[in-house]
Scaffold this motif. Structure first.
Motif, PDB file in Angstrom:
ATOM      1  N   LEU A   1      -3.514 -11.752  -8.566  1.00 21.55           N
ATOM      2  CA  LEU A   1      -3.996 -10.216  -7.893  1.00 21.55           C
ATOM      3  C   LEU A   1      -5.668 -10.954  -6.953  1.00 21.55           C
ATOM      4  O   LEU A   1      -6.269 -11.497  -7.635  1.00 21.55           O
TER       5      LEU A   1
ATOM      6  N   TYR B   1       2.742  -6.201 -11.957  1.00 19.06           N
ATOM      7  CA  TYR B   1       2.424  -7.494 -10.988  1.00 19.06           C
ATOM      8  C   TYR B   1       2.251  -8.771 -11.979  1.00 19.06           C
ATOM      9  O   TYR B   1       2.843  -9.674 -11.798  1.00 19.06           O
TER      10      TYR B   1
ATOM     11  N   GLU C   1       0.001  -0.544 -12.427  1.00 18.20           N
ATOM     12  CA  GLU C   1       0.790  -1.163 -11.258  1.00 18.20           C
ATOM     13  C   GLU C   1       0.209  -2.698 -11.418  1.00 18.20           C
ATOM     14  O   GLU C   1       1.188  -3.640 -11.353  1.00 18.20           O
ATOM     15  N   ALA C   2      -1.240  -2.907 -11.625  1.00 24.34           N
ATOM     16  CA  ALA C   2      -1.663  -4.370 -12.107  1.00 24.34           C
ATOM     17  C   ALA C   2      -0.759  -4.899 -13.330  1.00 24.34           C
ATOM     18  O   ALA C   2      -0.322  -6.179 -13.174  1.00 24.34           O
TER      19      ALA C   2
ATOM     20  N   PHE D   1      -5.940  -5.915  -3.745  1.00 25.34           N
ATOM     21  CA  PHE D   1      -5.364  -5.160  -4.768  1.00 25.34           C
ATOM     22  C   PHE D   1      -6.514  -3.919  -5.009  1.00 25.34           C
ATOM     23  O   PHE D   1      -7.609  -3.839  -5.428  1.00 25.34           O
TER      24      PHE D   1
ATOM     25  N   VAL E   1      -0.813 -10.704  -4.774  1.00 24.13           N
ATOM     26  CA  VAL E   1      -0.912  -9.572  -4.237  1.00 24.13           C
ATOM     27  C   VAL E   1      -2.458  -9.268  -3.707  1.00 24.13           C
ATOM     28  O   VAL E   1      -3.446  -9.007  -4.513  1.00 24.13           O
TER      29      VAL E   1
ATOM     30  N   ARG F   1       0.863  -1.133   0.022  1.00 22.00           N
ATOM     31  CA  ARG F   1      -0.040  -0.083   0.053  1.00 22.00           C
ATOM     32  C   ARG F   1       0.992   1.228  -0.045  1.00 22.00           C
ATOM     33  O   ARG F   1       1.595   1.520   0.817  1.00 22.00           O
TER      34      ARG F   1
END
Length: 262
Positions: free
Chosen positions: A175, A168, A164-165, A158, A155, A133
């Protein structure tokens, strides 16, 4: 009835005191077949493992130290978590990561604690249950040092951006999505994220008693979330992706079952 797996509930939270059986039964009645209890400290991880042991093949748990609690991390912590991870019903390393939003623990302490968890995951081969975070850049710098050796990772909860996704997903991470997906005020951007993320890289969770789905809240004034409300998360994802709830239920359940080896 559709069946689900809730990959993250905080059953040791005081809001659930003396209600474990009722909470679990309501979840089962609503198709939530398996629930994974989140360990957020050494003490909490022990408690979660003990509860899960009482409900074999229904409850499982994780073992880890949340970044909020990183200030409690000491030389004995990892050894205690290692002992818990030897139990077959303790299926994941975490919750662990970085939280620079609240900074409840000093950032250097968070980083040291997170690195120790990454090393533990490499050692045990058990998948990671990650928390990030407001720490995206530093989180990824640290993670990148271990990426070639890491087991699978999710993660959880989320709420980040599409960019950002994408990062990852490129790392091979999964996610986890909570009731935040139905919050059109704070998390409207998650509709775009959900549409982008392949269904086979998504898992669902309540993070109960937190993150109450907004599409549930209109029904009553009880703001405490619980695993029986997990179908509401699936409904929002189905709506965004324009697919059936059954498809979301089937795919996320299969993904979680394989990820945690349930």
């Amino acid at each position: 009835m559709n069946t689900y797996i809730d990959i993250g509930i905080n059953l040791t939270n005081k809001q659930f005191n003396n209600e474990h059986e009722e909470i679990i039964n309501r979840a089962l009645e609503n198709g939530v077949e398996h629930m994974i209890l989140t360990g957020t400290s050494v003490k909490g991880s022990r408690e979660s493992a003990a509860i899960a042991e009482d409900y074999p093949e229904i409850l499982f748990s994780t073992a880890g130290i949340h970044p909020h609690d990183a200030k409690s991390f000491n030389e004995n912590s990892i050894n205690e978590l290692r002992k818990l991870l030897k139990f077959p019903h303790v299926v994941s390393v975490g919750e662990c990561g970085l939280d620079f939003d609240r900074d409840f623990s000093p950032r250097p302490a968070q980083e040291k604690c997170y690195i120790a968890h990454l090393e533990l995951a490499v050692e045990t081969g058990k998948p990671l249950f990650l928390h990030e975070r407001a720490a995206f850049k530093r989180f990824n710098e640290i993670t990148e040092e271990f990426i070639s050796k890491l087991p699978k990772a999710v993660v959880h909860c989320f709420t980040g951006t599409l960019e950002e996704a994408e990062v990852y997903l490129d790392k091979g991470f999964y996610l986890g999505f909570t009731g935040s997906v139905s919050d059109e005020k704070r998390f409207k951007h998650l509709e775009e994220v959900i549409k982008y993320v392949p269904l086979d890289r998504i898992m669902i969770e309540t993070d109960a008693p937190f993150m109450m789905p907004k599409n549930r809240m209109s029904r009553d004034q009880n703001r405490r979330n619980e695993p029986s409300f997990l179908p509401y998360v699936a409904q929002t994802i189905a709506h965004f992706k324009k697919i059936s709830v059954s498809e979301v239920a089937d795919e996320t359940t299969e993904t979680a079952r394989n990820f945690f080896k349930l």
